[in-house]
Design a protein around this motif. Structure first.
Motif, PDB file in Angstrom:
ATOM      1  N   TYR A  25       0.760  -1.011  -0.013  1.00  0.00           N
ATOM      2  CA  TYR A  25       0.224   0.024  -0.174  1.00  0.00           C
ATOM      3  C   TYR A  25       0.882   1.290  -0.036  1.00  0.00           C
ATOM      4  O   TYR A  25       2.085   1.094   0.219  1.00  0.00           O
ATOM      5  N   HIS A  26      -0.057   2.469  -0.341  1.00  0.00           N
ATOM      6  CA  HIS A  26       1.020   3.462  -0.434  1.00  0.00           C
ATOM      7  C   HIS A  26      -0.043   4.743   0.374  1.00  0.00           C
ATOM      8  O   HIS A  26      -1.393   4.778  -0.024  1.00  0.00           O
ATOM      9  N   VAL A  27       0.326   5.524   1.160  1.00  0.00           N
ATOM     10  CA  VAL A  27      -0.427   6.656   1.639  1.00  0.00           C
ATOM     11  C   VAL A  27       0.134   7.915   1.303  1.00  0.00           C
ATOM     12  O   VAL A  27       1.276   8.095   1.263  1.00  0.00           O
ATOM     13  N   ASN A  28      -0.596   8.844   0.847  1.00  0.00           N
ATOM     14  CA  ASN A  28      -0.333  10.257   0.697  1.00  0.00           C
ATOM     15  C   ASN A  28      -1.304  11.354   1.472  1.00  0.00           C
ATOM     16  O   ASN A  28      -2.424  10.794   1.931  1.00  0.00           O
ATOM     17  N   SER A  29      -1.243  12.520   1.222  1.00  0.00           N
ATOM     18  CA  SER A  29      -2.197  13.463   1.630  1.00  0.00           C
ATOM     19  C   SER A  29      -3.754  13.335   1.131  1.00  0.00           C
ATOM     20  O   SER A  29      -4.543  13.661   1.589  1.00  0.00           O
ATOM     21  N   ASP A  30      -3.667  12.625  -0.244  1.00  0.00           N
ATOM     22  CA  ASP A  30      -4.836  12.677  -1.074  1.00  0.00           C
ATOM     23  C   ASP A  30      -5.356  11.330  -0.966  1.00  0.00           C
ATOM     24  O   ASP A  30      -6.817  11.151  -1.272  1.00  0.00           O
ATOM     25  N   ALA A  31      -4.761  10.128  -0.544  1.00  0.00           N
ATOM     26  CA  ALA A  31      -5.359   8.753  -0.994  1.00  0.00           C
ATOM     27  C   ALA A  31      -4.467   7.803  -0.166  1.00  0.00           C
ATOM     28  O   ALA A  31      -3.502   7.817   0.135  1.00  0.00           O
ATOM     29  N   LEU A  32      -5.152   6.529  -0.079  1.00  0.00           N
ATOM     30  CA  LEU A  32      -4.666   5.397   0.361  1.00  0.00           C
ATOM     31  C   LEU A  32      -4.867   4.617  -0.758  1.00  0.00           C
ATOM     32  O   LEU A  32      -6.005   4.195  -1.326  1.00  0.00           O
ATOM     33  N   THR A  33      -3.902   3.982  -1.370  1.00  0.00           N
ATOM     34  CA  THR A  33      -3.805   3.088  -2.356  1.00  0.00           C
ATOM     35  C   THR A  33      -3.235   1.549  -2.034  1.00  0.00           C
ATOM     36  O   THR A  33      -2.165   1.528  -1.348  1.00  0.00           O
ATOM     37  N   ILE A  34      -4.266   0.700  -1.985  1.00  0.00           N
ATOM     38  CA  ILE A  34      -3.733  -0.782  -1.836  1.00  0.00           C
ATOM     39  C   ILE A  34      -3.575  -1.392  -3.277  1.00  0.00           C
ATOM     40  O   ILE A  34      -4.193  -1.503  -4.074  1.00  0.00           O
ATOM     41  N   ILE A  35      -2.418  -2.122  -3.197  1.00  0.00           N
ATOM     42  CA  ILE A  35      -1.616  -2.710  -4.332  1.00  0.00           C
ATOM     43  C   ILE A  35      -2.532  -4.024  -4.524  1.00  0.00           C
ATOM     44  O   ILE A  35      -2.433  -4.635  -3.445  1.00  0.00           O
ATOM     45  N   SER A  36      -2.884  -4.343  -5.731  1.00  0.00           N
ATOM     46  CA  SER A  36      -3.721  -5.455  -6.037  1.00  0.00           C
ATOM     47  C   SER A  36      -2.871  -6.763  -5.787  1.00  0.00           C
ATOM     48  O   SER A  36      -1.772  -6.784  -6.508  1.00  0.00           O
ATOM     49  N   THR A  37      -3.355  -7.632  -5.362  1.00  0.00           N
ATOM     50  CA  THR A  37      -2.671  -9.042  -5.019  1.00  0.00           C
ATOM     51  C   THR A  37      -3.560 -10.008  -5.621  1.00  0.00           C
ATOM     52  O   THR A  37      -3.249 -11.256  -5.482  1.00  0.00           O
ATOM     53  N   GLY A  38      -4.872  -9.741  -6.382  1.00  0.00           N
ATOM     54  CA  GLY A  38      -5.496 -10.817  -6.743  1.00  0.00           C
ATOM     55  C   GLY A  38      -6.657 -11.231  -5.901  1.00  0.00           C
ATOM     56  O   GLY A  38      -7.555 -11.689  -6.043  1.00  0.00           O
TER      57      GLY A  38
END
Length: 58
Positions: A25-38
């Motif tokens: 995952y990545h977190v920044n001031s605008d979003a939480l992005t979860i990397i797809s693992t299927g």
């Protein structure tokens, strides 16, 4: 919201109570992005972002 903890802080991500690896995952001031693992995260699954800050005044 401004997110810039530099060396003094970090995030933990929990999906359904399970701590996730930082590379998923990545977190920044605008979003939480979860990397797809299927795998599927179903509607209503608890997702918690824990923010940890640390500093010292000497």
């Amino acid at each position: 919201m401004q997110v810039d903890f530099g060396q003094e802080g970090y995030f933990n991500l929990y999906v359904n109570g399970a701590l996730q690896e930082g590379k998923l995952y990545h977190v920044n001031s605008d979003a939480l992005t979860i990397i797809s693992t299927g795998q599927t995260i179903y509607k209503g699954t608890p997702i918690i972002v824990s923010v940890k800050l640390a500093w010292a005044v000497i």
